[in-house]
Design an enzyme around this catalytic site. Structure first.
Site, PDB file in Angstrom:
ATOM      1  N   ASN A   3       0.837  -1.197   0.000  1.00  0.00           N
ATOM      2  CA  ASN A   3       0.000   0.000   0.000  1.00  0.00           C
ATOM      3  C   ASN A   3       0.873   1.248   0.000  1.00  0.00           C
ATOM      4  O   ASN A   3       1.955   1.281   0.578  1.00  0.00           O
ATOM      5  CB  ASN A   3      -1.023  -0.010   1.146  1.00  0.00           C
TER       6      ASN A   3
ATOM      7  N   GLU B 134       0.206   5.204   0.654  1.00  0.00           N
ATOM      8  CA  GLU B 134      -0.752   6.225   1.076  1.00  0.00           C
ATOM      9  C   GLU B 134      -0.348   7.598   0.554  1.00  0.00           C
ATOM     10  O   GLU B 134       0.710   7.761  -0.063  1.00  0.00           O
ATOM     11  CB  GLU B 134      -0.878   6.184   2.605  1.00  0.00           C
ATOM     12  N   ASN B 135      -1.231   8.556   0.785  1.00  0.00           N
ATOM     13  CA  ASN B 135      -1.020   9.897   0.249  1.00  0.00           C
ATOM     14  C   ASN B 135      -1.573  10.917   1.238  1.00  0.00           C
ATOM     15  O   ASN B 135      -2.581  10.645   1.915  1.00  0.00           O
ATOM     16  CB  ASN B 135      -1.757  10.016  -1.106  1.00  0.00           C
ATOM     17  N   ALA B 136      -0.930  12.087   1.290  1.00  0.00           N
ATOM     18  CA  ALA B 136      -1.396  13.152   2.177  1.00  0.00           C
ATOM     19  C   ALA B 136      -2.836  13.542   1.852  1.00  0.00           C
ATOM     20  O   ALA B 136      -3.594  13.942   2.736  1.00  0.00           O
ATOM     21  CB  ALA B 136      -0.482  14.363   2.070  1.00  0.00           C
TER      22      ALA B 136
ATOM     23  N   TYR C  39      -5.729  11.863   1.473  1.00  0.00           N
ATOM     24  CA  TYR C  39      -6.022  10.480   1.873  1.00  0.00           C
ATOM     25  C   TYR C  39      -6.666   9.581   0.822  1.00  0.00           C
ATOM     26  O   TYR C  39      -6.249   8.439   0.646  1.00  0.00           O
ATOM     27  CB  TYR C  39      -6.895  10.471   3.137  1.00  0.00           C
TER      28      TYR C  39
ATOM     29  N   CYS D 207      -4.121   0.590  -2.477  1.00  0.00           N
ATOM     30  CA  CYS D 207      -3.965  -0.654  -1.718  1.00  0.00           C
ATOM     31  C   CYS D 207      -2.847  -1.518  -2.308  1.00  0.00           C
ATOM     32  O   CYS D 207      -2.491  -1.400  -3.493  1.00  0.00           O
ATOM     33  CB  CYS D 207      -5.262  -1.440  -1.748  1.00  0.00           C
TER      34      CYS D 207
ATOM     35  N   GLU E 252      -3.019  -4.619  -3.088  1.00  0.00           N
ATOM     36  CA  GLU E 252      -3.520  -5.472  -4.166  1.00  0.00           C
ATOM     37  C   GLU E 252      -3.480  -4.734  -5.505  1.00  0.00           C
ATOM     38  O   GLU E 252      -3.201  -5.327  -6.553  1.00  0.00           O
ATOM     39  CB  GLU E 252      -4.961  -5.907  -3.879  1.00  0.00           C
TER      40      GLU E 252
ATOM     41  N   CYS F 149     -10.100  -5.156   0.629  1.00  0.00           N
ATOM     42  CA  CYS F 149     -11.235  -4.231   0.744  1.00  0.00           C
ATOM     43  C   CYS F 149     -12.200  -4.473  -0.424  1.00  0.00           C
ATOM     44  O   CYS F 149     -11.865  -5.161  -1.399  1.00  0.00           O
ATOM     45  CB  CYS F 149     -10.744  -2.783   0.763  1.00  0.00           C
TER      46      CYS F 149
ATOM     47  N   CYS G 285     -10.870  -3.600  -3.887  1.00  0.00           N
ATOM     48  CA  CYS G 285      -9.861  -4.537  -4.391  1.00  0.00           C
ATOM     49  C   CYS G 285     -10.485  -5.869  -4.795  1.00  0.00           C
ATOM     50  O   CYS G 285     -10.012  -6.518  -5.732  1.00  0.00           O
ATOM     51  CB  CYS G 285      -8.763  -4.750  -3.350  1.00  0.00           C
TER      52      CYS G 285
HETATM   53  N1  THU Z   1      -5.152  -1.759   2.656  1.00  0.00           N
HETATM   54  C1  THU Z   1      -4.579  -2.510   1.669  1.00  0.00           C
HETATM   55  O1  THU Z   1      -3.549  -2.132   1.105  1.00  0.00           O
HETATM   56  N2  THU Z   1      -5.156  -3.685   1.341  1.00  0.00           N
HETATM   57  C2  THU Z   1      -6.216  -4.227   1.993  1.00  0.00           C
HETATM   58  O2  THU Z   1      -6.624  -5.321   1.645  1.00  0.00           O
HETATM   59  C3  THU Z   1      -6.835  -3.517   3.111  1.00  0.00           C
HETATM   60  C4  THU Z   1      -6.363  -2.120   3.333  1.00  0.00           C
HETATM   61  C5  THU Z   1      -4.485  -0.510   3.032  1.00  0.00           C
HETATM   62  C6  THU Z   1      -5.153   0.763   2.592  1.00  0.00           C
HETATM   63  C7  THU Z   1      -4.605   1.744   3.594  1.00  0.00           C
HETATM   64  O3  THU Z   1      -3.345   2.213   3.139  1.00  0.00           O
HETATM   65  C8  THU Z   1      -4.406   0.928   4.846  1.00  0.00           C
HETATM   66  O4  THU Z   1      -4.407  -0.421   4.444  1.00  0.00           O
HETATM   67  C9  THU Z   1      -5.469   1.132   5.899  1.00  0.00           C
HETATM   68  O5  THU Z   1      -6.725   0.963   5.373  1.00  0.00           O
END
Ligand code: THU
Length: 145
Positions: A47, A49-51, A53, A58, A60, A91, A94
């Site tokens: 994963n 992330e970004n400022a 949000y 993810c 996946e 999620c 995904c």
């Molecule tokens: N996240 C994933 O990368 N994959 C998942 O299957 C569940 C959630 C990440 C997204 C975010 O960066 C962090 O987990 C919290 O939700």
């Protein structure tokens, strides 16, 4: 075709290594994923992330990008690795992304630092899913534009 245990292990190793690279300064929730394609190749992602949000992606999604970039056309098996009291299942978004390159029987294993936590099929995680075949033919029998 079901993956061998050696292939599951290769996916687990790749997902764990990817998780080490996760960029998650906001949630501090590090996730790694690995996908096996029809040629037996492993594609991993973490994963990012970004400022801003909602712009985060993810693990996946990153792995899927690698699969497509390598010319993969089918996901044969998927592994997701994360730490938590509950197994870190993909999620909703995904699940749909995986659906684009996999059918109902796709096996998805979840693991953490201790080992395997759960196994599901894609159909169990995304029942009665909408997929590419829905767009191939309209109900009147004519090809979709
Ligand atoms: N996240 C994933 O990368 N994959 C998942 O299957 C569940 C959630 C990440 C997204 C975010 O960066 C962090 O987990 C919290 O939700």
């Amino acid at each position: 075709m079901n993956p061998t245990e050696a292939q599951w292990q290769a996916l687990l190793d790749a997902a764990r290594a990817a998780r080490e690279k996760a960029y998650a300064p906001y949630s501090h929730f590090h996730v790694g994923a690995a996908l096996l394609d029809e040629a037996g190749r492993v594609h991993a992602g973490c994963n990012v992330e970004n400022a801003a949000y909602p712009e985060g992606v993810c693990a996946e999604a990153g792995a899927l990008s690698g699969l497509v970039l390598a010319g993969g056309q089918q996901i044969v098996a998927a592994v997701v690795v994360g730490e938590g009291t509950e197994p870190v299942t993909p999620c909703g978004g995904c699940r749909q992304k995986l659906r684009e390159f996999a059918g109902a029987t796709l096996p998805i294993r979840i693991a953490d630092s201790q080992g395997w936590r759960a196994e599901h099929t894609l159909a169990a995680l995304l029942p009665a899913s909408f997929g590419p075949t829905h767009l191939m033919m309209k109900k009147d029998g004519r090809d979709a534009p």
